[in-house]
Enzyme design. Structure first.
Site, PDB file in Angstrom:
ATOM      1  CD  GLU A 108     -20.854 -10.082  -6.947  1.00 25.18           C
ATOM      2  OE1 GLU A 108     -19.609 -10.234  -7.100  1.00 25.18           O
ATOM      3  OE2 GLU A 108     -21.527 -10.816  -6.206  1.00 25.18           O
TER       4      GLU A 108
ATOM      5  CE  LYS B 210     -21.862 -14.670  -6.449  1.00 21.14           C
ATOM      6  NZ  LYS B 210     -21.107 -13.607  -5.745  1.00 21.14           N
TER       7      LYS B 210
ATOM      8  CB  CYS C 225     -18.423 -12.800  -8.421  1.00 20.83           C
ATOM      9  SG  CYS C 225     -16.826 -12.435  -7.647  1.00 20.83           S
TER      10      CYS C 225
HETATM   11  C1  ACM Z   1     -17.773 -12.896  -4.885  1.00 22.52           C
HETATM   12  O1  ACM Z   1     -18.428 -13.837  -5.338  1.00 22.52           O
HETATM   13  N1  ACM Z   1     -18.217 -11.663  -4.917  1.00 22.52           N
HETATM   14  C2  ACM Z   1     -16.452 -13.128  -4.296  1.00 22.52           C
END
Ligand code: ACM
Length: 267
Positions: A40, A115, A148
């Site tokens: 990420e 995301k 993530c």
């Molecule tokens: C995250 O979602 N970067 C902890």
């Protein structure tokens, strides 16, 4: 057999050093790779102070967008190596900034995921994703993208698996310790492969020190950890995976999706 050579690349980005971060990350991609996943926000670093700062380093990464140095470098690397690349970056779309993952094929075509589940201070920087959980074809496989913290919501991996994903590509900047074990369960309960590419190192730009846990990994549909990195080194975790090993039948009488009982699942 449908064998793919895949890699999860673990890096240690320095905040703001886009060209240095790009060079080190792309150099870690092994030769002969069909699919490589990078962390990420791998080229910029993680801890943006605010949306304006993120917008300054964000790129129009969606298909048809103008791109920028990160998209250009990934596109060139995909073309040079013949590998499909998945990587996290700040994405700009008009005035909005998303925490996104881009997938770039060797022919230069690309896809985007934004995301959905933002973690902690990300909520002050990014707009939550609005594209659901997309599955794309690349390198002879169906690729699902998640980022993530999406790991802690089983619905993310489940949505991708129900949509046909065979490999979950999971760019990450993990802080909480539980994801490497949880992804084993995500793979078992959906019978998919997963490649989690995490970062190492620390950031402390907003008065909050963050220590990233490393432990990038590739997991099989039965939950076998095919490779896992340590907590401190930049590295490439690699595996040759056989897509034909994906078996949704658990016993002669149980199918991982066919036995679901959505009519019985109540809030
Ligand atoms: C995250 O979602 N970067 C902890």
């Amino acid at each position: 057999m449908s064998i793919l050579n895949i890699a999860a690349i673990q890096t240690s980005p320095v905040f703001g050093d886009v060209s240095g971060n790009l060079d080190r990350a792309l150099d870690l991609i092994p030769g002969g790779c069909d699919l490589a996943v990078l962390p990420e926000l791998f080229a910029t670093g993680y801890q943006f102070r605010d949306t304006a700062e993120a917008a300054g380093m964000a790129e129009e990464a969606a298909p048809g967008g103008a791109g920028g140095p990160i998209i250009a470098a990934l596109t060139a690397k995909a073309a040079a190596t013949g590998a499909t690349l998945v990587a996290g970056l700040a994405e700009k779309s008009e005035a909005v900034v998303y925490n996104s993952a881009v997938m770039i094929r060797p022919d230069g075509s690309r896809e985007i995921y934004r995301k959905v589940h933002l973690f902690d201070r990300e909520k002050e920087v990014f707009r939550p994703g609005d594209l659901g959980f997309p599955v794309f074809e690349a390198c002879g496989a169906k690729i699902g993208l998640m980022i993530c913290f999406d790991w802690i919501f089983p619905e993310a991996a489940r949505s991708l698996a129900l949509a046909g994903a065979q490999i979950l590509c999971h760019p990450s900047n993990l802080l909480l310790p539980w994801c490497p074990a949880a992804m084993v369960t995500r793979c078992q309960e959906n019978r998919v492969f997963a490649a989690t590419a995490n970062r190492i190192g620390s950031e402390g730009r907003t008065g909050q020190r963050l220590d990233f846990i490393g432990m990038s990994e590739i997991v099989s549909p039965l939950g076998d950890v095919l490779g896992r990195a340590g907590r401190e080194e930049e590295s490439a975790v690699t595996a040759a995976i056989d897509l034909d090993a994906i078996e949704k039948q658990v016993t002669a009488r149980n199918h991982i999706f066919g036995d679901r009982r959505p009519d019985q699942y109540r809030l």
